[in-house]
Design an enzyme around this catalytic site. Structure first.
Site, PDB file in Angstrom:
ATOM      1  N   ASP A 681       0.842  -1.192   0.000  1.00 23.94           N
ATOM      2  CA  ASP A 681       0.000   0.000   0.000  1.00 23.94           C
ATOM      3  C   ASP A 681       0.888   1.257   0.000  1.00 23.94           C
ATOM      4  O   ASP A 681       0.638   2.221  -0.734  1.00 23.94           O
ATOM      5  CB  ASP A 681      -0.909  -0.051   1.234  1.00 23.94           C
ATOM      6  CG  ASP A 681      -1.711   1.211   1.407  1.00 23.94           C
ATOM      7  OD1 ASP A 681      -2.552   1.483   0.539  1.00 23.94           O
ATOM      8  OD2 ASP A 681      -1.464   1.953   2.384  1.00 23.94           O
ATOM      9  N   LYS A 685       1.553   4.331  -2.938  1.00 21.91           N
ATOM     10  CA  LYS A 685       1.552   5.780  -2.702  1.00 21.91           C
ATOM     11  C   LYS A 685       2.856   6.404  -3.188  1.00 21.91           C
ATOM     12  O   LYS A 685       2.864   7.516  -3.731  1.00 21.91           O
ATOM     13  CB  LYS A 685       1.310   6.063  -1.220  1.00 21.91           C
ATOM     14  CG  LYS A 685      -0.115   5.711  -0.809  1.00 21.91           C
ATOM     15  CD  LYS A 685      -0.321   5.683   0.682  1.00 21.91           C
ATOM     16  CE  LYS A 685      -1.778   5.341   1.012  1.00 21.91           C
ATOM     17  NZ  LYS A 685      -1.969   4.970   2.410  1.00 21.91           N
TER      18      LYS A 685
END
Ligand code: ADP
Ligand code: ASP
Ligand code: MG
Length: 823
Positions: A681, A685
């Site tokens: 995750d 980003k």
């Protein structure tokens, strides 16, 4: 002085027994001392009677018998429901007699093999004769004193060509014979639609003629007002069945109403106006189903409100174009043209001639298009022969769209708005006419474009330019919070900033709810969506992308690759996309570039501030830095709320595995904590930030040091949680050695201007900003040319439904401001 009001109830107000009861209640509650109640046939009855005559003409005796049997049934059922058996039997006997008479006439028609106009007029009028008696019986049953009359006994009317003429004197004499002015009952029920000729032959006032009946009786009875009761709240800015967001008009002038009615707004019949206009009687259009509303008041004028009162269409129109050099400067061409049409009895609906006089075009009903062409060709035979007139072209499948309003006169810019709205909707305009009264601008469009043109023009003239049709895909945590926030703010945004956010579609992963009107966001929830239809994303998107609303936006609150893979096609269609879903921005670089370019190529905006740090201003800050010429050297940050929490809490008192379980119980982790611990995750980003910096980076280019031990990468969640404590010692050793050097551990993502990108656990001294974050905070350091020694820091809660939803909302408002809103 007696005050008398005429009420007219249309067929839609008399559909069944419960409708009759509603009408009786309205009558009983009326304040005026005297009233006349003009009724239409029960809805569908006139059509059925006409159909019966047609069937008889086609010698289908079984067919018309069936139709008559259904009509008998319909009236008997209503009667049985409304009045005591004895009364019902009495009225029923009358209807039986009428049906027997109709059957005789239809039988004769079958033998003659053709139906005459007289037959049609006689039979078509029975619906009103029956409904008047039903209402009369009900009122008497309820104890309301009243009488009823058959307008065939009173009203004298004759048809010439296409017009009906009322013989006022004869009608008044007959009415006086029935009731001397002094003995008129307080409530008089009158059949609408029907009349008789001087010879006593049954006739009608034409389709939808009951409105006309109402104003004729208003004149005969010297009434002070007319109330036309129907199934809509009043006259609307367009037919609400075609334009769902049509607005109610508080009032309008006779002229405006007349133009609108002429252009097909069947809520009021054009000829209704004449007797009322002569006496200056106000006409109210009201909703039988909402009698508390006052409706639309039609009066002498001038009317108040917006300059354009309404839009209406006439369908089945043919456009004829007469073209040729031979017409230039030749006087009398138009006269010959229209003279020829008049001789054929063809009425011209609209005319337009360019001042070059090179062509004249005019519109006629499609049904007479061939006759019109032949008449014109005959009239200009010589010119055609000599080549002065090249051709007579016919476009047979067209419609007229008209904008009507007294205030258009002298208000510049209305025509421009009207036409540009059509242009934006890619509606081809074949001809334009504006009368010099400036009360009406009409355009001829292809029949296939009619509804689209109407809706586009309506939205162009009446809606804010910042009207957004919105669909929220994936209503879960964030989506439902967003709905709550939108519900709380939308009225204010509309009032102060003219931003009109209309959520018209919601979906979960399995179901969807589509609505023409904006969905009530306070009432709708996941359960309401679950009661909707199975999800069909393409249908949802097509629905949101309604041509008649200025803009469309899809908000993707899923984490789905499949949904993200659709953005490109949505943007290409001009649909804006707002999302906290990271999947699209971390798919292949080519896809990303195409999404980012959509703004330039098709003008559709793609907004995703919440993909990094929820509502924290991270993407926008980065963009501002770059666009003002700063050079980004490095971005480094704690980008996962979950991992932030775990390492902020890791102080040696509780083991890492205990903290993971605790965080999971608090809802801070994904259902499978490995999704957070893997670092993927954070890597996503990092990719999003890198790409924003202008780097061409794929997810696979990021060096990710996962926190999930090799051996635990497969297996179920509970197996993982059970096995994790075995690795606590290793984590504790790392922590302790960092602590010994005065450092804390933080899970960080980083990307440099050279494209080095990594994700993993690193030690930071207690003085570093990363050491001071709390709870689930995110923090991002921008090291740039301008912020070289002392980096720019953005810090704060970077996860959670409330802030994420607010971030999405802020993106939506940013979109509105790109579209012209001044916030
Ligand atoms: P009634 O049976 O009461 O005479 P109609 O069906 O003849 O009712 O007329 C009412 C209908 O007129 C409405 O249901 C609506 O669909 C249609 N209509 C067309 N244009 C307009 C408009 N501008 N405003 C309101 N209604 C309109
Ligand atoms: N019943 C007639 C018709 O349907 C008249 C009316 O309702 O106005 O045309
Ligand atoms: Mg009507």
């Amino acid at each position: 002085m007696t005050e008398r009001v005429v009420h007219k109830f249309g067929g839609t107000s008399l559909a069944d027994a419960s409708c009759f009861r509603r009408v009786a209640d309205i009558i009983a509650a009326r304040p005026e001392s005297h009233r006349a109640v003009v009724v239409s046939a029960m809805s569908g009855v006139t059509n059925a009677l006409i159909r019966a005559v047609e069937l008889a003409g086609a010698r289908d005796a079984d067919g018309y018998s069936r139709v008559l049997a259904e009509l008998r049934e319909k009236h008997q059922r209503a009667l049985a429901d409304l009045v005591p058996a004895r009364t019902a039997a009495e009225v029923d006997a009358v209807i039986e007699r009428d049906l027997a008479a109709i059957t005789d006439v239809l039988h004769a028609t079958t033998l003659l093999r053709r139906s005459s106009r007289e037959t049609l007029d006689l039979v078509a009028g029975y619906g009103e004769i029956w409904s008047a008696q039903l209402l009369h019986a009900l009122l008497v049953t309820n104890g309301t004193p009243c009488a009823w009359i058959n307008a065939r006994d009173v009203l004298v009317a004759e048809w010439d060509d296409a017009n009906v003429q009322i013989d006022w004197t004869a009608s008044r004499v007959r009415l006086d014979e029935r009731f001397s002015a002094s003995n008129l009952p307080a409530t008089l029920i009158i059949t609408g639609f029907v009349a008789s000729t001087h010879d006593g032959v049954a006739t009608t006032l034409g389709r939808n003629g009951s409105d006309f009946s109402a104003s004729i009786f208003a004149a005969l009875l010297d009434a002070s007002e007319i109330h036309i009761w129907t199934d809509v709240d009043g006259v609307m800015s367009a037919n609400p069945r075609l334009v769902p967001e049509a607005l109610m008009l508080g009032d309008m002038s006779y002229d405006e109403a007349m133009e609108l009615a002429y252009f097909g707004a069947k809520v009021i019949h054009p000829s209704t106006m004449a007797p009322a206009v002569q006496r200056g009687l106000p006409i109210y259009i009201r909703n039988t189903f909402k009698p508390e509303l006052i409706g639309t008041r039609i009066h002498v004028g001038p009317s108040t409100g917006f300059p354009v009162k309404g839009l209406a269409t006439i369908e089945s129109i043919a456009l004829l174009n007469l073209e040729g050099t031979g017409m230039i400067g030749v006087p009398g061409t138009a006269q010959r043209l229209f003279g020829a049409l008049r001789d054929e009895g063809i009425s011209v609906v609209m005319v337009s001639q360019g001042s070059s006089e090179h062509s004249i075009c005019f519109a006629v009903p499609s049904a007479v298009a061939d006759d019109a062409r032949e008449a014109v060709e005959r009239a200009f035979f010589a010119e055609r022969h000599h080549g002065q007139i090249q051709r007579v072209e016919v476009a047979s499948e067209c419609s007229i769209l008209a904008a009507v309003g007294d205030g258009m006169a002298g208000t510049p810019g209305i025509a421009a708005k009207f036409l540009s709205a059509l242009g934006k909707a890619r509606v081809n305009i074949r001809a334009i006419a504006q009368g010099s009264s400036e009360r009406n601008i009409s355009v001829v469009v292809d029949a296939a474009d009619t509804t689209r043109a109407l809706r586009a023009a309506h939205s162009g003239l009446y809606l804010s330019d910042q009207t957004l049709s919105v669909g929220i895909v994936g209503v879960g945590n964030v989506g439902s919070e967003l709905m709550r926030q939108l519900a709380a703010q939308s009225a204010r945004l509309k009032r102060h900033f003219d931003i009109d956010l209309r959520v018209r579609a919601l979906s979960t992963s399995t179901h969807m709810l589509l609505s023409e009107r904006p969905i009530d966001l306070e009432a709708a929830d996941r359960n309401a969506i679950a009661r909707g239809e199975p999800l069909n994303l393409e249908r949802l998107v097509a629905h949101v992308h309604a041509e008649y609303l200025p803009h469309a936006a899809i908000i993707d609150c899923t984490a789905s690759d499949e949904v993200a893979s659709q953005y490109e096609s949505w943007l290409a269609r001009g649909i804006h996309v707002v999302t906290p879903n990271k999947r699209a921005n971390t798919a292949g670089m080519d896809y990303y570039r195409r999404l980012r370019n959509a703004n330039r190529t098709v003008g559709a905006h793609y907004l995703y501030e919440t993909t990094v740090g929820a509502a924290l201003p991270i993407i926008q800050t980065l963009r501002d830095l770059i666009q003002t010429g700063d050079e980004i050297i490095e971005i480094e940050g704690i980008l996962s709320g979950t991992l932030s929490f775990l390492f902020n809490s890791l102080d040696g008192r509780r083991s890492f595995s205990e903290l993971v379980t605790h965080a999971r119980d608090l809802g801070y982790t994904e259902p499978d904590p490995r999704d957070d611990l893997s670092g993927m995750d954070v890597a996503r980003k990092v990719v999003i930030l890198a790409r924003e910096m202008g780097l061409s980076l794929e997810l696979g280019d990021v060096e990710v040091k996962s926190l999930v031990p090799e051996a635990l990468q497969s297996g179920t969640v509970s197996e993982f949680l059970a096995a994790l404590p075995a690795h606590d010692a290793e984590m504790e050793a790392t922590r302790r050695s960092a602590a010994k050097a005065g450092n804390v551990l933080r899970f960080v993502g980083r990307v440099t201007r050279d494209g080095e990108a990594s994700v993993g656990l690193c030690p930071y001294p207690a003085s570093h900003p990363f050491a001071r974050v709390q709870l689930t905070d995110n923090i991002v350091l921008f090291r740039t040319g301008r912020y070289r020694d002392n980096p720019l820091v953005v810090q704060g809660p970077g996860a959670g439904r409330e802030v994420t939803a607010a971030g999405v909302f802020a993106d939506l408002l940013r979109l509105a401001s790109y579209l012209g809103a001044v916030l």
